[in-house]
Design a protein around this motif. Structure first.
Motif, PDB file in Angstrom:
ATOM      1  N   LEU A  61       0.828  -1.203   0.000  1.00 25.13           N
ATOM      2  CA  LEU A  61       0.000   0.000   0.000  1.00 25.13           C
ATOM      3  C   LEU A  61       0.868   1.260   0.000  1.00 25.13           C
ATOM      4  O   LEU A  61       0.545   2.257  -0.656  1.00 25.13           O
ATOM      5  CB  LEU A  61      -0.927   0.014   1.222  1.00 25.13           C
ATOM      6  CG  LEU A  61      -2.073  -1.017   1.168  1.00 25.13           C
ATOM      7  CD1 LEU A  61      -2.796  -1.061   2.520  1.00 25.13           C
ATOM      8  CD2 LEU A  61      -3.054  -0.680   0.066  1.00 25.13           C
ATOM      9  N   LEU A  62       1.977   1.231   0.737  1.00 26.61           N
ATOM     10  CA  LEU A  62       2.900   2.374   0.760  1.00 26.61           C
ATOM     11  C   LEU A  62       3.558   2.587  -0.600  1.00 26.61           C
ATOM     12  O   LEU A  62       3.742   3.707  -1.040  1.00 26.61           O
ATOM     13  CB  LEU A  62       3.975   2.166   1.835  1.00 26.61           C
ATOM     14  CG  LEU A  62       3.499   2.275   3.291  1.00 26.61           C
ATOM     15  CD1 LEU A  62       4.635   1.911   4.243  1.00 26.61           C
ATOM     16  CD2 LEU A  62       3.005   3.692   3.567  1.00 26.61           C
ATOM     17  N   ILE A  63       3.880   1.481  -1.252  1.00 24.42           N
ATOM     18  CA  ILE A  63       4.469   1.577  -2.592  1.00 24.42           C
ATOM     19  C   ILE A  63       3.475   2.228  -3.556  1.00 24.42           C
ATOM     20  O   ILE A  63       3.858   3.075  -4.373  1.00 24.42           O
ATOM     21  CB  ILE A  63       4.874   0.171  -3.099  1.00 24.42           C
ATOM     22  CG1 ILE A  63       6.024  -0.376  -2.252  1.00 24.42           C
ATOM     23  CG2 ILE A  63       5.261   0.221  -4.571  1.00 24.42           C
ATOM     24  CD1 ILE A  63       6.385  -1.825  -2.580  1.00 24.42           C
ATOM     25  N   ILE A  64       2.194   1.833  -3.445  1.00 23.70           N
ATOM     26  CA  ILE A  64       1.161   2.429  -4.298  1.00 23.70           C
ATOM     27  C   ILE A  64       1.057   3.927  -4.037  1.00 23.70           C
ATOM     28  O   ILE A  64       0.942   4.740  -4.965  1.00 23.70           O
ATOM     29  CB  ILE A  64      -0.199   1.772  -4.029  1.00 23.70           C
ATOM     30  CG1 ILE A  64      -0.171   0.310  -4.440  1.00 23.70           C
ATOM     31  CG2 ILE A  64      -1.313   2.499  -4.799  1.00 23.70           C
ATOM     32  CD1 ILE A  64      -1.467  -0.427  -4.116  1.00 23.70           C
ATOM     33  N   ALA A  65       1.136   4.294  -2.762  1.00 29.57           N
ATOM     34  CA  ALA A  65       1.005   5.697  -2.398  1.00 29.57           C
ATOM     35  C   ALA A  65       2.164   6.542  -2.937  1.00 29.57           C
ATOM     36  O   ALA A  65       1.997   7.720  -3.266  1.00 29.57           O
ATOM     37  CB  ALA A  65       0.913   5.837  -0.884  1.00 29.57           C
ATOM     38  N   LEU A  66       3.344   5.914  -3.029  1.00 30.49           N
ATOM     39  CA  LEU A  66       4.531   6.644  -3.475  1.00 30.49           C
ATOM     40  C   LEU A  66       4.636   6.732  -4.987  1.00 30.49           C
ATOM     41  O   LEU A  66       5.329   7.607  -5.502  1.00 30.49           O
ATOM     42  CB  LEU A  66       5.784   5.984  -2.907  1.00 30.49           C
ATOM     43  CG  LEU A  66       5.944   6.043  -1.372  1.00 30.49           C
ATOM     44  CD1 LEU A  66       7.142   5.217  -0.934  1.00 30.49           C
ATOM     45  CD2 LEU A  66       6.074   7.491  -0.896  1.00 30.49           C
ATOM     46  N   ILE A  67       3.986   5.814  -5.675  1.00 28.32           N
ATOM     47  CA  ILE A  67       4.076   5.807  -7.151  1.00 28.32           C
ATOM     48  C   ILE A  67       3.219   6.951  -7.744  1.00 28.32           C
ATOM     49  O   ILE A  67       2.086   7.130  -7.362  1.00 28.32           O
ATOM     50  CB  ILE A  67       3.617   4.460  -7.715  1.00 28.32           C
ATOM     51  CG1 ILE A  67       4.584   3.355  -7.287  1.00 28.32           C
ATOM     52  CG2 ILE A  67       3.525   4.524  -9.246  1.00 28.32           C
ATOM     53  CD1 ILE A  67       4.196   1.984  -7.751  1.00 28.32           C
TER      54      ILE A  67
END
Length: 476
Positions: free
Chosen positions: A470-476
């Motif tokens: 979820l954090l990766i999605i938020a950063l992309i």
């Protein structure tokens, strides 16, 4: 082992709901106390609202009770165990992958329980304990849901039994979360295989204090009477295979999800046959055998139960099972499922008490600041709501829908949809109200406390992996 730990834990959850209604205002905005008598009333009403689930579980028990009378079932199990024994660990890992992938691609969870007792029997006969059996079947199915690529559910905002996806429900493209879902699926499967392997190694090294390998009375299997070699297993394999294919074809919403209309058009062409303007099959086929892909839109397990009962009759005639023996098998299997059914209704009682009161919606409103809600808070509320609502439809209606109303940032929609799906599946692996978990623990007589000691590390690690994605999605 502590007896009735699952029942006691569910009682504590129900008591928690009762207490919360005295402190948190209900959906209407005022405190609405939940009287103890209403709990009893809601338990009885649960049999009315969710009676199809109870009957479905009992028919699963009856189905395997009749299989046990054929002799072919025991021979088939022995044959599979003999072939799988030299590479039994690979069999376990393959089972995990198959269940998880099938659940992910089809979105099926409870319907796959039809095949769980069969696979559990093989795993136990291979010499593995009950925890491995549950992990390789029920947990694998739920991991498939956590990383589900094509999960559908009834839309609570629609007046009919319209199916939707989490992405479609929040107003984004169906395949927006496809890559992160695939990542969670692969990580979840890999983590579960590693977790089960470690447990097996610990059991073999005698490092586990809560080993459960006493299989007596757990599975309905008796020794074959007569000449073992004369019993043919290929008809049973064919029946089980056709049953699986029918469930997938019938329950996957081909038209609404994949825009595949071949099954609907074929059904319409058959039901549309007429002689001099008199339709031949409209009433018969439309009501008894709906089009493939539309079974889930019926809102119950009716078609699954019908197909299983038809399969029982075929098995009876193919293996020449006496009518009295068939009835005895159905009764024996059904009786084994009665404790499961009663626990399921207690879980649904938690749902009815919580949903009717609506204090979860009050929590969401209070957690919203200036009409918006923090993503972390929304995730925590989803966890708590999933525990108390158990059924996906009511979890969406009573938790996810009010959460979405408190979201004003469209950028949150995709991660929120992914988070809700993953968290719901995660809670069902460990929550005492989980229908899948109740089935497994009750069927194999595994104490809930033992399950907690065994599974908590897996749950924690999987939760961390979900948050990371979820954090990766938020950063992309």
């Amino acid at each position: 082992m502590k007896k009735h730990s699952l029942l006691k834990t569910m009682g504590i959850v129900l008591l928690l709901v009762l207490v919360l209604t005295y402190f948190i205002p209900a959906r209407a905005g005022a405190v609405s106390y939940l009287p103890f008598g209403d709990i009893i009333t809601n338990y009885i009403q649960s049999y009315y609202y969710f009676f199809d689930t109870v009957v479905f579980m009992i028919i699963i028990g009856a189905f395997y009770g009749v299989l046990n009378k054929t002799g072919a079932y025991k021979k088939l199990l022995d044959s599979i165990v003999k072939k799988a024994k030299p590479a039994s660990k690979k069999f376990i890992f393959t089972t995990i992958i198959v269940f998880a992938v099938v659940a992910s691609l089809t979105g099926l969870t409870l319907p796959l329980l039809v095949f769980v007792p069969f696979v559990i029997s093989i795993i136990l006969l291979l010499g593995y304990d009950k925890l491995v059996a549950i992990s390789s079947t029920v947990v694998a199915i739920l991991v498939g849901f956590v990383g589900g690529l094509f999960v559908t559910f009834r839309d609570p905002n629609a007046y009919s039994y319209t199916l939707t996806t989490f992405e479609r429900f929040v107003g984004i493209d169906d395949f927006t979360n496809l890559l992160p879902q695939l990542l969670i699926l692969l990580l979840g499967i890999g983590l579960l295989i590693m977790f089960v392997k470690k447990h097996i190694d610990n059991v073999e090294a005698k490092k586990v204090k809560y080993e459960l390998n006493d299989n007596s009375g757990d599975i309905l299997i008796t020794e074959v009477k007569g000449n073992y070699k004369d019993i043919k297993t290929w008809p049973l394999v064919t029946i089980l295979s056709v049953l699986f294919v029918l469930l997938v074809l019938g329950l996957v919403p081909w038209n609404s999800l994949f825009k595949i209309e071949v099954f609907t058009k074929f059904h319409e062409s058959v039901t549309g046959l007429n002689i001099k303007d008199f339709t031949i099959f409209t009433n018969v086929i439309s009501s008894i055998f709906p089009a493939f892909g539309s079974w889930g839109e019926l809102g119950s397990y009716m078609m699954i139960m019908v197909i299983m009962l038809v399969a029982l009759l075929i098995i009876k005639f193919v293996y020449k099972v006496k009518f009295d023996d068939m009835l005895d098998g159905m009764v024996e299997g059904a009786k084994k499922m009665l404790p499961t059914a009663m626990l399921l209704m207690l879980s649904f009682t938690v749902l009815v008490c919580t949903y009717n009161n609506g204090f979860i919606e009050t929590l969401i409103t209070n957690a919203s600041k200036n009409g918006d809600i923090n993503f972390a808070v929304a995730t925590l509320i989803n966890m708590f709501g999933s525990l108390l609502h158990v059924d996906l439809y009511y979890t969406v209606a009573g938790v996810f829908t009010p959460v979405l109303k408190a979201v004003s940032d469209d950028a949150m929609l995709a991660p929120l949809a992914l988070s809700f799906q993953s968290i719901y599946g995660l809670i069902n692996i460990i929550g005492p109200t989980s229908l899948m978990l109740i089935f497994a623990l009750s069927y194999l007589d595994v104490p809930y406390t033992t399950w907690l000691k065994y599974i908590w590390r897996f749950i924690l690690t999987l939760f961390i992996l979900i948050i990371a994605v979820l954090l990766i999605i938020a950063l992309i």
